[in-house]
Design an enzyme around this catalytic site. Structure first.
Site, short mmCIF file in Angstrom:
data_model
loop_
_atom_site.label_atom_id
_atom_site.label_comp_id
_atom_site.label_asym_id
_atom_site.label_seq_id
_atom_site.Cartn_x
_atom_site.Cartn_y
_atom_site.Cartn_z
N CYS A 42 0.85 -1.19 0.00
CA CYS A 42 0.00 0.00 0.00
C CYS A 42 0.89 1.24 0.00
CB CYS A 42 -0.92 0.02 1.22
SG CYS A 42 -2.06 1.43 1.23
N ASP A 44 0.46 3.77 1.63
CA ASP A 44 0.42 4.36 2.97
C ASP A 44 1.84 4.61 3.50
OD1 ASP A 44 0.26 4.54 5.92
OD2 ASP A 44 -1.87 4.13 5.58
N ARG A 46 3.03 4.82 6.29
CA ARG A 46 3.44 4.13 7.51
C ARG A 46 3.91 2.70 7.27
NH1 ARG A 46 -2.22 5.24 10.24
NH2 ARG A 46 -2.74 4.66 8.09
N HIS A 98 -2.25 -3.82 5.01
CA HIS A 98 -2.05 -3.44 6.41
C HIS A 98 -3.40 -3.17 7.06
CE1 HIS A 98 -2.71 0.99 5.89
NE2 HIS A 98 -2.47 0.65 4.64
N CYS A 101 -6.24 0.02 6.84
CA CYS A 101 -6.00 0.61 5.53
C CYS A 101 -7.14 1.56 5.14
CB CYS A 101 -5.87 -0.49 4.48
SG CYS A 101 -5.48 0.14 2.83
CO CO Z 1 -3.48 1.28 2.98
#
Ligand code: CO
Length: 211
Positions: A42, A44, A46, A98, A101
């Site tokens: 992803c 993302d 993090r 994750h 999400c």
């Molecule tokens: Co995500």
């Protein structure tokens, strides 16, 4: 100092620190990369693939998009897959989602995110539809989202196995293994969800006979 200036300054500091520890580091890496893994994760911020797996530059080839989707018309993803499998000869392809999400949570709502985002999130709604019975039975909305994250990863691994790129590599080279993982933002731990070895059975409808 602007945030951008700070990034460039940090880059200089990082470069000299590495060179201090290992003067040949950049020279060595500039000649080749021989990653054993393709990571589809992803976007993302993090979930940095190398940090959470303790790997170094040169070890993981990375593709990231919202909610780590494998879409069979996505030329970007397919190019990365083709290059990683047929040129870099990776032995493992990892789809890593994750918990928590945002893309998955957004797809569970009826909100109109407009245009392109609706189009992208539609793919996650399609995963939900395959598992409606199981998911609707989970009353806690966060737990339901977390389960959809796991099921989404599994479906994306299955999507990989439906590509001729993977089927041909399985037939000719007995690789790569496919892995579906989910990373926990709260504890930093990766949970393996679903694996497929080279040559695993797939729905015959998606099998190519002229590889
Ligand atoms: Co995500």
């Amino acid at each position: 100092m602007t945030p951008i200036e700070k990034l460039l300054l940090e880059n200089k500091a990082w470069s000299s620190e590495i060179k201090g520890d290992d003067p040949e580091y950049f020279e060595r890496l500039s000649h080749l990369q021989t990653p054993e893994f393709l990571w589809i994760g992803c976007s993302d911020s993090r979930v940095p693939a190398d940090r959470i797996t303790g790997t170094q530059p040169g070890e993981i080839f990375v593709h990231r998009n919202i909610a780590n989707l494998v879409i069979h018309t996505d030329v970007n993803l397919l190019s990365v897959l083709d290059f990683a499998v047929n040129h870099l000869k990776v032995n493992h392809v990892i789809v890593c989602g994750h918990y928590g999400c945002g893309g998955v949570k957004a797809a569970m709502t009826n909100h109109d995110f407009k245009y392109v985002l609706n189009m992208w999130l539609r793919n996650i709604k399609d995963v939900y539809r395959l598992y409606t019975k199981e998911l609707d039975a989970i009353s806690d909305i966060d737990k339901r989202a977390d389960r959809l994250v796991e099921l989404n990863v599994k479906e994306q691994v299955l999507h990989l196995a439906k590509t001729s790129i993977i089927q041909r590599a399985w037939k000719n080279d007995r690789r790569p293994q496919l892995h579906g993982w989910v990373y926990g933002l709260r504890d930093g731990l990766i949970k393996p969800i679903f694996d497929m070895d080279a040559g695993s059975a797939i729905d015959p409808l998606y099998q190519y006979d002229d590889l």
